[in-house]
Design an enzyme around this catalytic site. Structure first.
Site, mmCIF file in Angstrom:
data_model
loop_
_atom_site.group_PDB
_atom_site.id
_atom_site.type_symbol
_atom_site.label_atom_id
_atom_site.label_comp_id
_atom_site.label_asym_id
_atom_site.label_seq_id
_atom_site.Cartn_x
_atom_site.Cartn_y
_atom_site.Cartn_z
ATOM 1 N N SER A 57 -30.337 55.893 -55.009
ATOM 2 C CA SER A 57 -31.436 56.275 -55.831
ATOM 3 C C SER A 57 -31.241 55.446 -57.275
ATOM 4 O O SER A 57 -30.249 55.997 -57.968
ATOM 5 C CB SER A 57 -31.526 57.580 -56.110
ATOM 6 O OG SER A 57 -32.830 57.800 -56.963
ATOM 7 N N HIS B 20 -33.372 52.925 -52.932
ATOM 8 C CA HIS B 20 -34.392 54.029 -52.743
ATOM 9 C C HIS B 20 -34.843 53.996 -54.371
ATOM 10 O O HIS B 20 -34.272 54.280 -55.394
ATOM 11 C CB HIS B 20 -33.871 55.489 -52.583
ATOM 12 C CG HIS B 20 -34.766 56.720 -52.659
ATOM 13 N ND1 HIS B 20 -35.617 57.125 -51.754
ATOM 14 C CD2 HIS B 20 -34.998 57.387 -53.557
ATOM 15 C CE1 HIS B 20 -36.170 57.942 -52.100
ATOM 16 N NE2 HIS B 20 -35.952 58.296 -53.173
ATOM 17 N N ASP C 199 -37.738 55.424 -57.057
ATOM 18 C CA ASP C 199 -38.692 56.311 -57.341
ATOM 19 C C ASP C 199 -39.734 56.056 -58.002
ATOM 20 O O ASP C 199 -39.714 55.481 -59.513
ATOM 21 C CB ASP C 199 -37.861 57.645 -57.940
ATOM 22 C CG ASP C 199 -37.102 58.242 -57.014
ATOM 23 O OD1 ASP C 199 -37.273 58.752 -56.005
ATOM 24 O OD2 ASP C 199 -35.658 58.276 -57.504
ATOM 25 N N MET D 262 -43.116 57.204 -60.064
ATOM 26 C CA MET D 262 -43.582 58.741 -60.452
ATOM 27 C C MET D 262 -44.912 58.336 -61.493
ATOM 28 O O MET D 262 -44.775 57.412 -62.438
ATOM 29 C CB MET D 262 -42.650 59.503 -61.382
ATOM 30 C CG MET D 262 -41.528 59.629 -60.572
ATOM 31 S SD MET D 262 -40.164 60.909 -61.392
ATOM 32 C CE MET D 262 -38.780 60.553 -60.250
ATOM 33 N N HIS E 16 -40.422 55.715 -52.912
ATOM 34 C CA HIS E 16 -40.850 57.329 -52.881
ATOM 35 C C HIS E 16 -41.800 57.209 -53.842
ATOM 36 O O HIS E 16 -41.466 57.453 -54.982
ATOM 37 C CB HIS E 16 -39.481 57.926 -53.222
ATOM 38 C CG HIS E 16 -39.563 59.175 -53.166
ATOM 39 N ND1 HIS E 16 -38.707 60.237 -53.673
ATOM 40 C CD2 HIS E 16 -40.625 60.061 -52.543
ATOM 41 C CE1 HIS E 16 -39.224 61.441 -53.306
ATOM 42 N NE2 HIS E 16 -40.415 61.361 -52.794
ATOM 43 N N MET F 38 -44.201 59.227 -55.647
ATOM 44 C CA MET F 38 -44.464 60.591 -56.300
ATOM 45 C C MET F 38 -45.763 60.323 -57.007
ATOM 46 O O MET F 38 -45.745 60.547 -58.127
ATOM 47 C CB MET F 38 -43.252 60.942 -56.935
ATOM 48 C CG MET F 38 -42.201 61.579 -56.026
ATOM 49 S SD MET F 38 -40.758 61.936 -56.878
ATOM 50 C CE MET F 38 -39.799 60.225 -56.851
ATOM 51 N N MET G 117 -37.035 66.915 -49.471
ATOM 52 C CA MET G 117 -36.545 67.069 -50.889
ATOM 53 C C MET G 117 -35.632 68.389 -51.029
ATOM 54 O O MET G 117 -35.937 69.323 -50.963
ATOM 55 C CB MET G 117 -37.606 67.079 -51.940
ATOM 56 C CG MET G 117 -38.932 65.854 -51.949
ATOM 57 S SD MET G 117 -37.982 64.419 -52.361
ATOM 58 C CE MET G 117 -37.320 64.691 -54.121
ATOM 59 N N GLY H 118 -39.308 64.601 -59.576
ATOM 60 C CA GLY H 118 -39.767 64.581 -60.911
ATOM 61 C C GLY H 118 -38.629 64.126 -61.872
ATOM 62 O O GLY H 118 -38.699 63.109 -62.709
ATOM 63 N N PHE H 119 -37.366 64.655 -61.430
ATOM 64 C CA PHE H 119 -36.364 64.174 -62.690
ATOM 65 C C PHE H 119 -35.192 63.857 -61.643
ATOM 66 O O PHE H 119 -34.862 64.554 -60.881
ATOM 67 C CB PHE H 119 -35.831 64.995 -63.447
ATOM 68 C CG PHE H 119 -37.163 64.866 -64.323
ATOM 69 C CD1 PHE H 119 -37.233 64.264 -65.654
ATOM 70 C CD2 PHE H 119 -38.405 66.232 -64.465
ATOM 71 C CE1 PHE H 119 -38.281 64.032 -66.751
ATOM 72 C CE2 PHE H 119 -39.258 65.968 -65.380
ATOM 73 C CZ PHE H 119 -39.412 65.089 -66.447
ATOM 74 N N GLY H 120 -34.110 63.087 -61.820
ATOM 75 C CA GLY H 120 -32.930 62.944 -61.418
ATOM 76 C C GLY H 120 -32.103 64.024 -62.125
ATOM 77 O O GLY H 120 -31.987 64.506 -63.015
ATOM 78 N N GLY H 121 -30.766 64.137 -61.482
ATOM 79 C CA GLY H 121 -29.519 64.770 -61.886
ATOM 80 C C GLY H 121 -29.843 66.612 -61.576
ATOM 81 O O GLY H 121 -29.113 67.530 -62.293
ATOM 82 N N ASP I 280 -32.925 63.985 -49.955
ATOM 83 C CA ASP I 280 -33.174 63.665 -51.310
ATOM 84 C C ASP I 280 -33.121 64.534 -52.489
ATOM 85 O O ASP I 280 -33.846 65.372 -52.504
ATOM 86 C CB ASP I 280 -34.558 62.685 -51.472
ATOM 87 C CG ASP I 280 -34.411 61.843 -52.991
ATOM 88 O OD1 ASP I 280 -33.534 62.079 -53.815
ATOM 89 O OD2 ASP I 280 -35.602 61.639 -53.367
ATOM 90 N N GLY J 133 -28.095 59.654 -55.902
ATOM 91 C CA GLY J 133 -28.242 59.080 -57.398
ATOM 92 C C GLY J 133 -27.006 59.155 -58.069
ATOM 93 O O GLY J 133 -26.182 58.141 -58.093
ATOM 94 N N SER J 134 -27.025 60.267 -58.986
ATOM 95 C CA SER J 134 -25.726 60.305 -59.837
ATOM 96 C C SER J 134 -24.399 59.999 -59.117
ATOM 97 O O SER J 134 -23.591 59.519 -59.671
ATOM 98 C CB SER J 134 -25.884 61.580 -60.392
ATOM 99 O OG SER J 134 -27.028 61.845 -61.176
#
Length: 232
Positions: A15, A40, A42, A44, A74, A76, A145, A150-153, A179, A201-202
């Site tokens: 991601s 991937h 994102d 938004m 993805h 959103m 999900m 909405g936000f990573g991490g 995800d 992601g991270s």
């Protein structure tokens, strides 16, 4: 009811939301060079989710730099249908939309397929997985999900695993994605539940050795797939 059996495989999709977005093309290439099966991305809209990222112009810029990469979008966004044609024209390969963002799931899938893309469907953590049952045969993948979109991490939500287990039990050949907060610490839970398309992601973007992390994630999934097949 399951379709004729196909051979599932573990696929890793970094991601890029957690990457250095000022160097997006090089970050994407770094992940591909490390063994990513797909990317991937994102998208938004600041409406369906409380964050704003990028749209189809970025995808259009990325595509010539990595012509063979598989881009999973993805989406959103609400309405889910809004950007289908633009994303297809920009070079997207898969358009994963949210069940909660459309009033017409079959119609949305039809538009995606007519635009030449694969179709994925995703649900938020608060949505029951059973709502997807009538649509499984229409889509190419389901994305579960394990954080609020909405936000990573964010922290991984282990209580979402029964959704994956349900899908794997009832639709044994389905590509099931996961995800949100997926890392070396949580991949075993995802693999045991039956996920085979791993969005991370991270754990990848912040790693000094993303190739090694990616291979560990993939091996964990492949081991679980082989074990489940032996148990059938």
């Amino acid at each position: 009811m399951s379709s004729p059996r196909k051979c599932l495989s573990g696929k890793i999709g970094p991601s890029i939301l957690n990457s250095d977005l000022s160097n997006l093309a090089s970050e994407c290439q770094r992940m591909l060079d490390s063994g990513a099966d797909y990317l991937h991305l994102d998208v938004m809209d600041g409406h369906f989710v409380p964050n704003l990222t990028f749209g189809h112009p970025i995808v259009k810029c990325l595509r010539p730099k990595m012509p063979n990469a598989m881009f999973e979008m993805h989406m959103m966004v609400e309405p889910a249908e809004r950007w289908i044609e633009d994303m297809a024209a920009s070079g997207a390969n898969m358009y994963t939309f949210h069940y909660e963002a459309t009033q017409d799931v079959p119609g949305c899938v039809r538009k995606i397929k007519e635009a030449g893309m694969k179709a994925g469907i995703s649900i938020k953590p608060g949505t029951k997985v059973e709502v997807l049952d009538p649509f499984i045969d229409l889509v190419d993948t389901v994305l579960i999900m394990t954080v609020e979109p909405g936000f990573g991490g964010q922290k991984f939500m282990a209580d979402m695993m029964p959704k994956i287990e349900y899908l794997r039990e009832h639709f044994s050949n389905l590509d099931i994605g996961v995800d949100g907060g997926v890392s070396l610490d949580t991949i075993q839970m995802c693999a045991n539940a039956g996920a085979n398309m791993i969005v991370s992601g991270s754990a990848l973007m912040k790693s000094d050795n993303p190739r090694e992390v990616m291979q560990t994630l993939r091996n964990t999934v492949e081991d679980s797939i082989q074990k489940s097949q032996l148990e059938r």
